[in-house]
Design a protein around this motif. Structure first.
Motif, PDB file in Angstrom:
ATOM      1  N   ASP A 276       0.854  -1.192   0.000  1.00 35.22           N
ATOM      2  CA  ASP A 276       0.000   0.000   0.000  1.00 35.22           C
ATOM      3  C   ASP A 276       0.885   1.236   0.000  1.00 35.22           C
ATOM      4  O   ASP A 276       2.072   1.161   0.364  1.00 35.22           O
ATOM      5  N   ASP A 343      -3.369  -3.138  -2.525  1.00 38.25           N
ATOM      6  CA  ASP A 343      -4.544  -2.390  -2.089  1.00 38.25           C
ATOM      7  C   ASP A 343      -4.975  -1.499  -3.253  1.00 38.25           C
ATOM      8  O   ASP A 343      -4.280  -0.558  -3.620  1.00 38.25           O
ATOM      9  N   LYS A 370     -11.488  -1.581  -1.920  1.00 35.95           N
ATOM     10  CA  LYS A 370     -12.271  -1.359  -0.694  1.00 35.95           C
ATOM     11  C   LYS A 370     -13.764  -1.227  -1.012  1.00 35.95           C
ATOM     12  O   LYS A 370     -14.164  -1.100  -2.152  1.00 35.95           O
ATOM     13  N   GLN A 397      -8.517  -9.457   3.387  1.00 33.26           N
ATOM     14  CA  GLN A 397      -8.815  -8.159   4.007  1.00 33.26           C
ATOM     15  C   GLN A 397      -7.814  -7.851   5.122  1.00 33.26           C
ATOM     16  O   GLN A 397      -7.364  -6.710   5.270  1.00 33.26           O
ATOM     17  N   ARG A 400      -4.576  -6.793   3.437  1.00 34.64           N
ATOM     18  CA  ARG A 400      -4.737  -5.462   2.850  1.00 34.64           C
ATOM     19  C   ARG A 400      -4.786  -4.374   3.936  1.00 34.64           C
ATOM     20  O   ARG A 400      -4.113  -3.347   3.844  1.00 34.64           O
ATOM     21  N   ASN A 401      -5.576  -4.620   4.983  1.00 30.73           N
ATOM     22  CA  ASN A 401      -5.714  -3.639   6.062  1.00 30.73           C
ATOM     23  C   ASN A 401      -4.425  -3.463   6.855  1.00 30.73           C
ATOM     24  O   ASN A 401      -4.115  -2.368   7.316  1.00 30.73           O
ATOM     25  N   HIS A 404      -2.153  -1.281   4.863  1.00 27.43           N
ATOM     26  CA  HIS A 404      -2.638   0.109   4.992  1.00 27.43           C
ATOM     27  C   HIS A 404      -2.236   0.693   6.345  1.00 27.43           C
ATOM     28  O   HIS A 404      -1.730   1.814   6.429  1.00 27.43           O
TER      29      HIS A 404
END
Length: 483
Positions: A276, A343, A370, A397, A400-401, A404
């Motif tokens: 990300d 992401d 998202k 998820q 990805r999170n 981030h």
């Protein structure tokens, strides 16, 4: 046996557990391996097989593998699944006589031993385990950090003297009262926490004990606990392991195997990297890489990137820079992931694919957008849409999170540094280049205030400018002390 051949191609070279099945789909054998690829393949090749493997291979019509984060996890998950399935060809494990157990005696100063015996009421047991060598190595490692005794001596008789284990730091010496009962019990709890996978729970206890010792001014003891807290975290890095219930649930769902089918992958994605980028109005732009091994964070595979070549707001170019820096040298390409997760949407996927092509790397890559949580892939025009309750989507998820979060935390850290060093704006003649050099080389104002002119010269700042910077930093520090 075309199905078997295709499944063998997908096997990862990673630790895990394998389940061999008969014609009816019944689990007839559960085993663990440091390399699933090598171990499982050995059942379907004639060369070098031992008698047990040869006998078993004739009964196998299918198999399933569950990649995990470490050999320690494989050891524990194997034990869980043997208990669950009671497989026909794991007969020796049913009575616990032929395979080793980890035994912790119930006494004031428990002994932690590797034994082959029927379980008794006066002890806590873990196992049985099929790999005694690995169990020994694990205990050797743990006793560096939690030095519990492993002897069978009557240490309460007053006749036992300190042995070599004490002198090499593998035993705390309860036989000559070198440790209190309470302190020793904490060491034992550390061992139990490892085999139960309860790192977080035990970490809280260690922090609580450390604060109690500080409150009582027992700084020496507090320091010992602090070291064990550090060692617990190191242990978690070397033997990544999740809570026992989470590991069992992960084994039941077999998420990574299912993910390989959903994403049409040639290999089960045991190592997944997530990327990300983060910026505000193009300033202090950063990128992040996180790694998940066996479905859990692998902190040694985390990396932060400060964007160097992109001016202004251009997320695509920033992502491109991050991926180029990740793969642009042979050293960086030594360890490659089984799957890359970006992401973003189609645009971000295209950038990642173009960078991989530049280095002739055939690594599967997907992007996860998202809100609607659509999965974009290069082999299909329309995105893949999984149910929000899908364990496979939830894993993607999480990755990805986490990418981030890691990018945002680095961005905030840089912003915080910039804010702390805002006094540099008050010095005439200092531009962005000098400010950046100061911020990147001095973590806080206190270090800058105590720096020498030579320190600033080393990073390309002239003597007169350096004097002004140090003088101003001292003013800021003096002001903060009076507040």
């Amino acid at each position: 046996m075309e199905q078997i051949k295709n499944k063998l191609k997908k096997l990862p070279d990673s630790p895990g557990v394998y389940l061999m099945k008969d014609k009816e789909g019944n689990v007839i054998y559960v085993g663990k391996a440091s390399s699933l690829s090598k171990r499982v393949r050995s059942y379907f090749t004639s060369s070098g097989n031992n008698t047990k493997v040869l006998i078993l291979s004739e009964k196998i019509y299918d198999f399933e593998v569950i990649p995990v984060a470490s050999e320690a996890e494989a050891l524990i998950l194997e034990n869980q699944l043997i208990k669950k399935y009671q497989p026909k060809y794991n007969t020796n494990l049913k009575d616990g006589k032929s395979y080793p157990l980890l035994k912790i005696t119930k006494e004031d100063f428990p002994s932690v031993q590797i034994v082959r015996e029927k379980k008794e009421k006066n002890a806590i047991y873990f196992g049985p385990f099929t790999n005694k060598k690995l169990l020994k190595e694990t205990m050797r490692f743990l006793r560096k950090f939690y030095p519990v005794r492993n002897c069978k001596k009557d240490i309460y008789s007053g006749k036992v003297k300190l042995c070599i284990q004490y002198h090499i730091g593998r035993c705390a010496g309860p036989c000559e009262n070198k440790i209190t009962k309470e302190e020793y019990q904490r060491l034992v709890e550390g061992i139990i926490a490892f085999f139960e996978g309860k790192y977080k729970e035990f970490e809280k206890k260690l922090k609580k004990w450390m604060l109690e010792e500080i409150k009582n001014l027992n700084f020496e003891e507090a320091d010992k606990i602090k070291k064990r807290l550090f060692l617990l975290n190191e242990m978690a890095k070397k033997f990544p392991i999740r809570e026992e219930e989470d590991l069992y649930k992960y084994g039941q769902e077999n998420i990574l195997f299912n993910l390989s089918k959903i994403l049409n992958l040639e290999k089960i994605p045991n190592l997944i990297e997530g990327y990300d980028v983060s910026n505000i109005s193009g300033t202090l732009a950063v990128g992040s890489k996180v790694s998940f091994l066996g479905g859990i964070p692998y902190k040694d595979g985390y990396r932060r990137y400060k964007i160097k070549t992109v001016k202004g707001i251009d997320d695509y170019k920033m992502l491109e820079e991050v991926l180029i820096r990740r793969f642009d040298t042979e050293e960086e390409r030594k360890q490659l992931p089984d799957l890359i997760l970006i992401d973003g949407g189609k645009g971000q996927l295209g950038i990642a694919i173009s960078v991989l092509k530049r280095y002739n790397l055939k690594i599967p890559v997907i992007s996860l957008a998202k809100k609607e949580e659509k999965i974009y892939v290069d082999w299909k025009e329309e995105p893949i849409k999984l149910d929000f309750s899908s364990p496979e989507l939830q894993l993607l998820q999480r990755i990805r999170n986490e990418a981030h979060r890691f990018a945002i935390s680095y961005h905030r850290k840089l912003r915080s540094k910039r804010f702390k060093f805002s006094f540099l704006d008050e010095i005439y003649g200092i531009g962005e280049k000098i400010k950046t050099k100061v911020v990147m080389n001095f973590p806080d104002v206190n270090l800058l205030a105590n720096a020498k002119i030579e320190d600033l010269k080393k990073i390309g700042i002239g003597e007169k400018t350096g004097e002004k910077i140090i003088e101003k930093a001292k003013e800021v520090m003096n002001y903060e002390k009076t507040e």
